[in-house]
Design a protein around this motif. Sequence first.
Motif, PDB file in Angstrom:
ATOM      1  N   UNK A  88       0.819  -1.211   0.000  1.00  0.00           N
ATOM      2  CA  UNK A  88       0.000   0.000   0.000  1.00  0.00           C
ATOM      3  C   UNK A  88       0.849   1.256   0.000  1.00  0.00           C
ATOM      4  N   UNK A  89       0.224   2.332  -0.428  1.00  0.00           N
ATOM      5  CA  UNK A  89       0.855   3.642  -0.351  1.00  0.00           C
ATOM      6  C   UNK A  89       0.728   4.194   1.075  1.00  0.00           C
ATOM      7  N   UNK A  90      -0.383   3.859   1.753  1.00  0.00           N
ATOM      8  CA  UNK A  90      -0.592   4.292   3.135  1.00  0.00           C
ATOM      9  C   UNK A  90      -1.584   3.359   3.816  1.00  0.00           C
ATOM     10  N   UNK A  91      -1.661   3.494   5.135  1.00  0.00           N
ATOM     11  CA  UNK A  91      -2.540   2.653   5.945  1.00  0.00           C
ATOM     12  C   UNK A  91      -3.397   3.519   6.857  1.00  0.00           C
ATOM     13  N   UNK A  92      -4.582   2.995   7.227  1.00  0.00           N
ATOM     14  CA  UNK A  92      -5.506   3.679   8.132  1.00  0.00           C
ATOM     15  C   UNK A  92      -5.826   2.740   9.290  1.00  0.00           C
ATOM     16  N   UNK A  93      -5.723   3.241  10.510  1.00  0.00           N
ATOM     17  CA  UNK A  93      -6.050   2.455  11.695  1.00  0.00           C
ATOM     18  C   UNK A  93      -7.406   2.926  12.206  1.00  0.00           C
ATOM     19  N   UNK A  94      -8.280   1.953  12.485  1.00  0.00           N
ATOM     20  CA  UNK A  94      -9.623   2.276  12.960  1.00  0.00           C
ATOM     21  C   UNK A  94      -9.882   1.510  14.252  1.00  0.00           C
ATOM     22  N   UNK A  95     -10.724   2.095  15.120  1.00  0.00           N
ATOM     23  CA  UNK A  95     -10.984   1.508  16.435  1.00  0.00           C
ATOM     24  C   UNK A  95     -12.470   1.554  16.756  1.00  0.00           C
ATOM     25  N   UNK A 101     -18.279  -3.084  15.289  1.00  0.00           N
ATOM     26  CA  UNK A 101     -18.182  -1.685  14.877  1.00  0.00           C
ATOM     27  C   UNK A 101     -19.311  -0.857  15.426  1.00  0.00           C
ATOM     28  N   UNK A 102     -19.460   0.350  14.963  1.00  0.00           N
ATOM     29  CA  UNK A 102     -18.729   0.965  13.855  1.00  0.00           C
ATOM     30  C   UNK A 102     -17.290   1.315  14.259  1.00  0.00           C
ATOM     31  N   UNK A 103     -16.389   1.258  13.256  1.00  0.00           N
ATOM     32  CA  UNK A 103     -14.985   1.582  13.464  1.00  0.00           C
ATOM     33  C   UNK A 103     -14.730   3.021  13.030  1.00  0.00           C
ATOM     34  N   UNK A 104     -14.043   3.754  13.881  1.00  0.00           N
ATOM     35  CA  UNK A 104     -13.726   5.155  13.630  1.00  0.00           C
ATOM     36  C   UNK A 104     -12.230   5.267  13.346  1.00  0.00           C
ATOM     37  N   UNK A 105     -11.864   5.991  12.308  1.00  0.00           N
ATOM     38  CA  UNK A 105     -10.461   6.181  11.960  1.00  0.00           C
ATOM     39  C   UNK A 105      -9.771   7.009  13.038  1.00  0.00           C
ATOM     40  N   UNK A 106      -8.696   6.445  13.609  1.00  0.00           N
ATOM     41  CA  UNK A 106      -7.922   7.172  14.627  1.00  0.00           C
ATOM     42  C   UNK A 106      -6.550   7.587  14.102  1.00  0.00           C
ATOM     43  N   UNK A 107      -6.142   7.019  12.954  1.00  0.00           N
ATOM     44  CA  UNK A 107      -4.886   7.412  12.307  1.00  0.00           C
ATOM     45  C   UNK A 107      -5.037   7.146  10.812  1.00  0.00           C
ATOM     46  N   UNK A 108      -4.736   8.148   9.995  1.00  0.00           N
ATOM     47  CA  UNK A 108      -4.889   8.022   8.547  1.00  0.00           C
ATOM     48  C   UNK A 108      -3.583   8.328   7.828  1.00  0.00           C
ATOM     49  N   UNK A 109      -3.449   7.751   6.646  1.00  0.00           N
ATOM     50  CA  UNK A 109      -2.311   8.008   5.760  1.00  0.00           C
ATOM     51  C   UNK A 109      -0.962   7.682   6.392  1.00  0.00           C
ATOM     52  N   UNK A 110      -0.909   6.615   7.177  1.00  0.00           N
ATOM     53  CA  UNK A 110       0.361   6.186   7.777  1.00  0.00           C
ATOM     54  C   UNK A 110       1.239   5.560   6.707  1.00  0.00           C
ATOM     55  N   UNK A 111       2.505   5.908   6.701  1.00  0.00           N
ATOM     56  CA  UNK A 111       3.455   5.352   5.728  1.00  0.00           C
ATOM     57  C   UNK A 111       4.218   4.166   6.312  1.00  0.00           C
ATOM     58  N   UNK A 112       3.998   3.865   7.579  1.00  0.00           N
ATOM     59  CA  UNK A 112       4.664   2.756   8.259  1.00  0.00           C
ATOM     60  C   UNK A 112       3.634   1.680   8.575  1.00  0.00           C
ATOM     61  N   UNK A 113       4.107   0.501   9.013  1.00  0.00           N
ATOM     62  CA  UNK A 113       3.212  -0.609   9.298  1.00  0.00           C
ATOM     63  C   UNK A 113       3.075  -0.862  10.797  1.00  0.00           C
ATOM     64  N   UNK A 114       3.036   0.222  11.552  1.00  0.00           N
ATOM     65  CA  UNK A 114       2.825   0.115  12.990  1.00  0.00           C
ATOM     66  C   UNK A 114       2.181   1.400  13.488  1.00  0.00           C
ATOM     67  N   UNK A 115       1.544   1.286  14.651  1.00  0.00           N
ATOM     68  CA  UNK A 115       0.895   2.461  15.237  1.00  0.00           C
ATOM     69  C   UNK A 115       0.758   2.241  16.735  1.00  0.00           C
ATOM     70  N   UNK A 116       0.947   3.305  17.507  1.00  0.00           N
ATOM     71  CA  UNK A 116       0.730   3.281  18.944  1.00  0.00           C
ATOM     72  C   UNK A 116      -0.465   4.170  19.261  1.00  0.00           C
ATOM     73  N   UNK A 117      -1.518   3.542  19.775  1.00  0.00           N
ATOM     74  CA  UNK A 117      -2.720   4.286  20.174  1.00  0.00           C
ATOM     75  C   UNK A 117      -2.503   4.806  21.591  1.00  0.00           C
ATOM     76  N   UNK A 118      -2.181   6.082  21.695  1.00  0.00           N
ATOM     77  CA  UNK A 118      -1.920   6.715  22.986  1.00  0.00           C
ATOM     78  C   UNK A 118      -3.178   7.295  23.617  1.00  0.00           C
ATOM     79  N   UNK A 119      -4.335   7.065  22.983  1.00  0.00           N
ATOM     80  CA  UNK A 119      -5.592   7.595  23.521  1.00  0.00           C
ATOM     81  C   UNK A 119      -6.400   6.520  24.238  1.00  0.00           C
ATOM     82  N   UNK A 120      -5.841   5.308  24.337  1.00  0.00           N
ATOM     83  CA  UNK A 120      -6.534   4.210  25.013  1.00  0.00           C
ATOM     84  C   UNK A 120      -6.672   4.520  26.505  1.00  0.00           C
ATOM     85  N   UNK A 121      -7.788   4.108  27.060  1.00  0.00           N
ATOM     86  CA  UNK A 121      -8.054   4.320  28.483  1.00  0.00           C
ATOM     87  C   UNK A 121      -7.997   2.968  29.181  1.00  0.00           C
ATOM     88  N   UNK A 122      -7.184   2.887  30.230  1.00  0.00           N
ATOM     89  CA  UNK A 122      -7.039   1.634  30.975  1.00  0.00           C
ATOM     90  C   UNK A 122      -8.405   1.121  31.415  1.00  0.00           C
TER      91      UNK A 122
END
Length: 141
Positions: A88-95, A101-122
């Motif tokens: 892919x040219x880019x990736x989208x992470x949804x949560x 679902x429904x899944x909401x995009x939390x990160x769009x147009x990522x050029x890497x194949x990893x993501x850290x969701x820092x908005x998660x609540x314990x």
Amino acid sequence: MEPPNSISTMLVILYNYTPLTNDGVESLPAVIDNVSLVVVKSNSSTKQAHIYELNLFQTPSAAPLTPEISWIQGHDSVVDLFWNHTGAQSYNVKRSTSASGPFVTIAANLKVRSYSDNTAINGNTYYYVVSASNEAGESAN
């Protein structure tokens, strides 16, 4: 005589090419004189990256393959995700807070194949999906 810049650039990309586990369509990481996509097929019978077919296109003819999350780990208020290479040219992470679902995009147009969701609540349960995009469209989640 040195080859034109477009050819030498393409050779560098092919030298660093990591084949997909199946034939796929990949966006190039950089422009090569009016070429935005290269299709490379490896010889799967020998399990080596010897190129036996090379096709050049102006734009992709299809959306990339659907990525699969290969590793996910949660820790204090952070969830780390990693997924496979789909060309892919880019990736989208949804949560979502629901598996369906429904899944909401939390990160769009990522050029890497990893993501850290820092908005998660314990204490909360989250469900994640990843989609892949190129000039032809977006894959399924």
